[in-house]
Design a protein around this motif. Structure first.
Motif, PDB file in Angstrom:
ATOM      1  N   LEU A   7       0.811  -1.133  -0.151  1.00 45.21           N
ATOM      2  CA  LEU A   7      -0.034   0.013   0.010  1.00 45.21           C
ATOM      3  C   LEU A   7       0.824   1.301   0.017  1.00 45.21           C
ATOM      4  N   VAL A   8       1.841   1.169   0.863  1.00 42.81           N
ATOM      5  CA  VAL A   8       2.888   2.450   0.864  1.00 42.81           C
ATOM      6  C   VAL A   8       3.471   2.486  -0.483  1.00 42.81           C
ATOM      7  N   ALA A  10       2.474   1.541  -3.374  1.00 38.25           N
ATOM      8  CA  ALA A  10       1.405   2.104  -4.332  1.00 38.25           C
ATOM      9  C   ALA A  10       1.038   3.616  -4.333  1.00 38.25           C
ATOM     10  N   ILE A  11       0.760   3.965  -2.721  1.00 31.82           N
ATOM     11  CA  ILE A  11       0.684   5.357  -2.664  1.00 31.82           C
ATOM     12  C   ILE A  11       1.785   6.275  -3.146  1.00 31.82           C
ATOM     13  N   ILE A  12       3.024   5.862  -2.887  1.00 28.35           N
ATOM     14  CA  ILE A  12       4.194   6.747  -3.582  1.00 28.35           C
ATOM     15  C   ILE A  12       4.265   6.600  -5.103  1.00 28.35           C
ATOM     16  N   TYR A  14       1.661   6.364  -7.131  1.00 26.57           N
ATOM     17  CA  TYR A  14       0.456   7.214  -7.412  1.00 26.57           C
ATOM     18  C   TYR A  14       0.837   8.590  -7.260  1.00 26.57           C
ATOM     19  N   SER A  15       1.259   8.970  -6.078  1.00 28.86           N
ATOM     20  CA  SER A  15       1.753  10.532  -5.921  1.00 28.86           C
ATOM     21  C   SER A  15       2.654  11.176  -6.864  1.00 28.86           C
ATOM     22  N   LYS A  18       1.358  11.310 -10.521  1.00 29.02           N
ATOM     23  CA  LYS A  18       0.270  12.565 -10.637  1.00 29.02           C
ATOM     24  C   LYS A  18       1.226  13.850 -10.400  1.00 29.02           C
ATOM     25  N   TYR A  19       2.155  13.800  -9.855  1.00 28.68           N
ATOM     26  CA  TYR A  19       3.260  15.258  -9.589  1.00 28.68           C
ATOM     27  C   TYR A  19       3.735  15.407 -11.220  1.00 28.68           C
TER      28      TYR A  19
END
Length: 124
Positions: A7-8, A10-12, A14-15, A18-19
């Motif tokens: 999860l961590v 995946a969040i990294i 994704y972020s 997006k950036y």
């Protein structure tokens, strides 16, 4: 434990994605660069009205981020848009909304209003 790691990661990812995508369409301008072009653009302060009233860049319109989706008709797609907020996070979110709705020439003030040293107007 393995699920949390996934999860961590995946969040990294994704972020970061997006950036990087945002950097393709959002120009981040220094104060000097911003000053050179904001009079020919739609200058929009995306802070809340109480923040705007305490001080804003001369010539700015207040369209708070919280109202932007309802007020998109006020923003022309064919003219450059210069955004700012207090520090930069709300104007980045506003840029995403505007880009998704057809605006292609979007710039943001680096550091936001708190770094602005130019002329300001306050409500009396």
């Amino acid at each position: 434990m393995e699920i949390i790691f996934i999860l961590v990661v995946a969040i990294i990812v994704y972020s970061l994605t997006k950036y990087l995508l945002q950097r393709r369409f959002l120009k981040i301008l220094t104060e000097e660069e911003f000053k050179q072009g904001y009079r020919k653009a739609q200058l929009i302060d995306v802070r809340e009205p109480n923040e705007f009233d305490r001080g804003h860049i001369l010539g700015a319109r207040n369209i708070p981020l919280s109202q932007l989706k309802q007020r998109l008709i006020e923003v022309r797609e064919d003219k450059p848009v210069y955004l700012y907020c207090q520090s930069g996070s709300r104007s980045r979110r506003a840029a995403n909304i505007l880009y998704k709705n057809g605006c292609r020439d979007i710039s943001q003030l680096k550091g936001g209003f708190k770094k602005w040293t130019g002329k300001i107007k306050t409500k009396k």
